[in-house]
Design a protein around this motif. Structure first.
Motif, PDB file in Angstrom:
ATOM      1  N   TYR A 111       5.288  16.674  50.618  1.00 27.49           N
ATOM      2  CA  TYR A 111       4.275  17.732  50.599  1.00 27.49           C
ATOM      3  C   TYR A 111       3.721  17.944  52.006  1.00 27.49           C
ATOM      4  O   TYR A 111       3.129  17.025  52.570  1.00 27.49           O
ATOM      5  N   PRO A 112       3.825  19.169  52.560  1.00 30.68           N
ATOM      6  CA  PRO A 112       3.026  19.469  53.755  1.00 30.68           C
ATOM      7  C   PRO A 112       1.551  19.617  53.337  1.00 30.68           C
ATOM      8  O   PRO A 112       1.265  19.878  52.156  1.00 30.68           O
ATOM      9  N   LEU A 113       0.648  19.485  54.287  1.00 30.12           N
ATOM     10  CA  LEU A 113      -0.786  19.536  53.958  1.00 30.12           C
ATOM     11  C   LEU A 113      -1.133  20.813  53.188  1.00 30.12           C
ATOM     12  O   LEU A 113      -1.909  20.790  52.239  1.00 30.12           O
ATOM     13  N   GLY A 114      -0.530  21.938  53.610  1.00 24.89           N
ATOM     14  CA  GLY A 114      -0.866  23.227  52.993  1.00 24.89           C
ATOM     15  C   GLY A 114      -0.464  23.330  51.530  1.00 24.89           C
ATOM     16  O   GLY A 114      -0.903  24.246  50.835  1.00 24.89           O
ATOM     17  N   ASP A 115       0.378  22.412  51.021  1.00 25.11           N
ATOM     18  CA  ASP A 115       0.791  22.458  49.612  1.00 25.11           C
ATOM     19  C   ASP A 115      -0.166  21.710  48.693  1.00 25.11           C
ATOM     20  O   ASP A 115      -0.041  21.779  47.479  1.00 25.11           O
ATOM     21  N   PHE A 116      -1.090  20.941  49.276  1.00 22.87           N
ATOM     22  CA  PHE A 116      -2.049  20.214  48.439  1.00 22.87           C
ATOM     23  C   PHE A 116      -3.195  21.139  48.043  1.00 22.87           C
ATOM     24  O   PHE A 116      -3.442  22.175  48.679  1.00 22.87           O
ATOM     25  N   HIS A 117      -3.932  20.721  46.993  1.00 23.14           N
ATOM     26  CA  HIS A 117      -5.245  21.305  46.714  1.00 23.14           C
ATOM     27  C   HIS A 117      -6.292  20.407  47.362  1.00 23.14           C
ATOM     28  O   HIS A 117      -6.034  19.239  47.635  1.00 23.14           O
ATOM     29  N   ASP A 176      10.773   9.162  40.898  1.00 20.06           N
ATOM     30  CA  ASP A 176      10.503  10.593  41.014  1.00 20.06           C
ATOM     31  C   ASP A 176       9.015  10.927  40.885  1.00 20.06           C
ATOM     32  O   ASP A 176       8.634  12.081  41.027  1.00 20.06           O
ATOM     33  N   ASN A 177       8.176   9.925  40.630  1.00 21.35           N
ATOM     34  CA  ASN A 177       6.724  10.200  40.605  1.00 21.35           C
ATOM     35  C   ASN A 177       6.093   9.712  41.921  1.00 21.35           C
ATOM     36  O   ASN A 177       5.115   8.969  41.938  1.00 21.35           O
ATOM     37  N   ALA A 178       6.715  10.152  43.033  1.00 24.04           N
ATOM     38  CA  ALA A 178       6.239   9.761  44.369  1.00 24.04           C
ATOM     39  C   ALA A 178       6.022  11.022  45.200  1.00 24.04           C
ATOM     40  O   ALA A 178       6.893  11.891  45.244  1.00 24.04           O
ATOM     41  N   VAL A 179       4.870  11.101  45.840  1.00 26.30           N
ATOM     42  CA  VAL A 179       4.549  12.212  46.740  1.00 26.30           C
ATOM     43  C   VAL A 179       4.360  11.621  48.134  1.00 26.30           C
ATOM     44  O   VAL A 179       3.544  10.715  48.317  1.00 26.30           O
ATOM     45  N   LEU A 180       5.136  12.118  49.099  1.00 28.83           N
ATOM     46  CA  LEU A 180       5.054  11.621  50.479  1.00 28.83           C
ATOM     47  C   LEU A 180       4.552  12.744  51.383  1.00 28.83           C
ATOM     48  O   LEU A 180       4.911  13.908  51.181  1.00 28.83           O
ATOM     49  N   THR A 181       3.773  12.378  52.389  1.00 34.37           N
ATOM     50  CA  THR A 181       3.290  13.402  53.307  1.00 34.37           C
ATOM     51  C   THR A 181       3.149  12.834  54.713  1.00 34.37           C
ATOM     52  O   THR A 181       2.940  11.634  54.881  1.00 34.37           O
ATOM     53  N   LYS A 182       3.271  13.728  55.697  1.00 33.54           N
ATOM     54  CA  LYS A 182       3.157  13.330  57.110  1.00 33.54           C
ATOM     55  C   LYS A 182       1.802  13.826  57.621  1.00 33.54           C
ATOM     56  O   LYS A 182       1.639  15.024  57.904  1.00 33.54           O
ATOM     57  N   LEU A 183       0.852  12.901  57.673  1.00 34.77           N
ATOM     58  CA  LEU A 183      -0.524  13.256  58.038  1.00 34.77           C
ATOM     59  C   LEU A 183      -1.237  12.021  58.543  1.00 34.77           C
ATOM     60  O   LEU A 183      -0.825  10.910  58.217  1.00 34.77           O
ATOM     61  N   PRO A 184      -2.348  12.161  59.258  1.00 31.89           N
ATOM     62  CA  PRO A 184      -3.207  10.990  59.487  1.00 31.89           C
ATOM     63  C   PRO A 184      -3.835  10.578  58.144  1.00 31.89           C
ATOM     64  O   PRO A 184      -4.308  11.435  57.381  1.00 31.89           O
ATOM     65  N   ALA A 185      -3.849   9.265  57.876  1.00 32.87           N
ATOM     66  CA  ALA A 185      -4.291   8.780  56.564  1.00 32.87           C
ATOM     67  C   ALA A 185      -5.694   9.253  56.210  1.00 32.87           C
ATOM     68  O   ALA A 185      -5.966   9.602  55.063  1.00 32.87           O
ATOM     69  N   ASP A 186      -6.606   9.265  57.196  1.00 30.33           N
ATOM     70  CA  ASP A 186      -7.986   9.571  56.798  1.00 30.33           C
ATOM     71  C   ASP A 186      -8.151  11.037  56.405  1.00 30.33           C
ATOM     72  O   ASP A 186      -9.012  11.370  55.602  1.00 30.33           O
ATOM     73  N   VAL A 187      -7.265  11.925  56.916  1.00 33.16           N
ATOM     74  CA  VAL A 187      -7.326  13.336  56.497  1.00 33.16           C
ATOM     75  C   VAL A 187      -6.913  13.444  55.028  1.00 33.16           C
ATOM     76  O   VAL A 187      -7.568  14.105  54.213  1.00 33.16           O
TER      77      VAL A 187
END
Ligand code: SAM
Length: 326
Positions: free
Chosen positions: A3-9, A74-85
């Motif tokens: 998930y890129p950040l923009g795909d989250f709510h 398959d119930n795993a969501v990975l993202t490239k972000l700073p953790a605190d964000v």
């Protein structure tokens, strides 16, 4: 799934991210590296918990994604972000059952301690995002950072500290094996919230569907206006406000229509975004300054300020602003 950040709510919900089984425990791993921990750990459960993984390295993200896919997780969501964000903006209050941190970067130099993840603000944020009964699990070979993190947890006033044995899977990660080969033994702590402070989410939202809600402004530019001389370097502008810095980096002329595109770098704490802001001629002769959807920006106070910075700059160059929508 990546998930890129923009795909989250903002904030998001387990029911949306894991529609197959939202009732399962929800675990976040920070700095998962090449992703070896989770397949080992998930195998100790009958039904693997829902997994959220956050990592700064894009190469690690792809390696871990492949590894989890091959393990059938398959119930795993990975993202490239700073953790605190991720923790502040995406994870809901009292959302998580566990937060795993294996072999965090120790930042050993005296002047670099503020780069460490496990400081007082982190523990306060974690306590607000964990469910009652949840915990932060830290495993590290770095004794000085271990003591620093335990002290920060105590200083936060919201965590109880228990020194225990690490989960076996934490001894199978890439860094666990690296330090084991060097003869170093890891330490493990379990930090359990004693209070759940209200750490609010920021003012942040996805790019809106409705164009009226995209940050914008309308202005009338002087006749035959040229915003920058072609061939001359663009003069960078930096604007600072409460919690954000905007740097207008460059300006590009459109070959297709009467207009330009400004490139802005927006910094808000750990979150940085590069955004494009269009300046486009309208039928009535005025110009529209509007945040472009390109690159999937998320709307934050800093991004709105970037639209404001472009508008102010055009105003200083003689433009008459008739509407500010940011
Ligand atoms: C020393 S490595 C450990 C990797 C893995 N946990 C292991 O045990 O093999 C630390 C990892 O944390 C990641 N990292 C550092 N700071 C981070 C942050 N603020 N948010 C997310 N990941 C971070 C780094 O990119 C790196 O992959």
């Amino acid at each position: 799934m990546i998930y890129p950040l923009g795909d989250f709510h903002f904030p998001d919900a387990a029911s949306r991210l894991y529609p197959q089984a939202p009732e399962r425990p929800w675990v976040l791993e920070i700095g998962f590296g090449d992703g070896r921990f989770w397949p080992h750990h998930a195998a100790t459960f009958g039904a693997p918990p829902n997994y959220l993984g956050v990592e700064l390295s894009g190469v690690s993200l792809l390696k871990a994604h492949r590894r989890l896919k091959n393990a059938g997780l398959d119930n795993a969501v990975l993202t490239k972000l700073p953790a605190d964000v991720l923790l502040r903006e995406v994870v809901p209050q009292a959302g998580l059952d566990g937060i795993i941190v294996n072999f965090p970067d120790p930042w050993p130099k005296a002047g670099h301690l503020e780069h460490r993840l496990l400081r007082v603000p982190f523990f306060q944020l974690a306590a607000s995002r964990l469910k009652p009964g949840g915990a932060v699990l830290l495993t590290t070979d770095h004794d000085e950072y271990f003591d620093f993190a335990c002290q920060a947890a105590r200083d936060s006033g919201v965590m109880a500290v228990e020194l225990t044995a690490p989960p076996p899977a934490a001894l199978e990660t890439k860094y666990a094996l690296k330090w084991r080969d060097l003869g170093l033994a890891p330490q493990h702590a379990r930090f359990t919230p004693t209070a759940h402070p209200d750490v609010p989410h920021g003012d942040i939202r996805p790019y809106p569907e409705d164009p009226d809600h995209v940050p914008h402004a309308i202005l009338t530019l002087p006749p035959a206006f040229v915003p920058a001389v072609p061939g001359q370097p663009f003069e960078k502008r930096t604007v600072r406000g409460g919690g954000w810095t905007v740097i207008l980096l460059d300006l590009y002329a459109s070959l297709r229509r009467d207009g330009w595109v400004a490139l802005a770098h927006v910094v808000e704490g750990e979150l940085t975004q590069e955004v494009l802001i269009g300046i486009t001629g309208r039928e009535d002769g005025s110009h529209l300054v509007r945040l472009s959807k390109f690159g999937g920006p998320i709307i934050t106070p800093g991004v709105k300020a970037a639209v404001g910075a472009v508008t102010d700059w055009l105003e200083e160059a003689g433009g008459q602003v008739t509407h500010r929508g940011y």
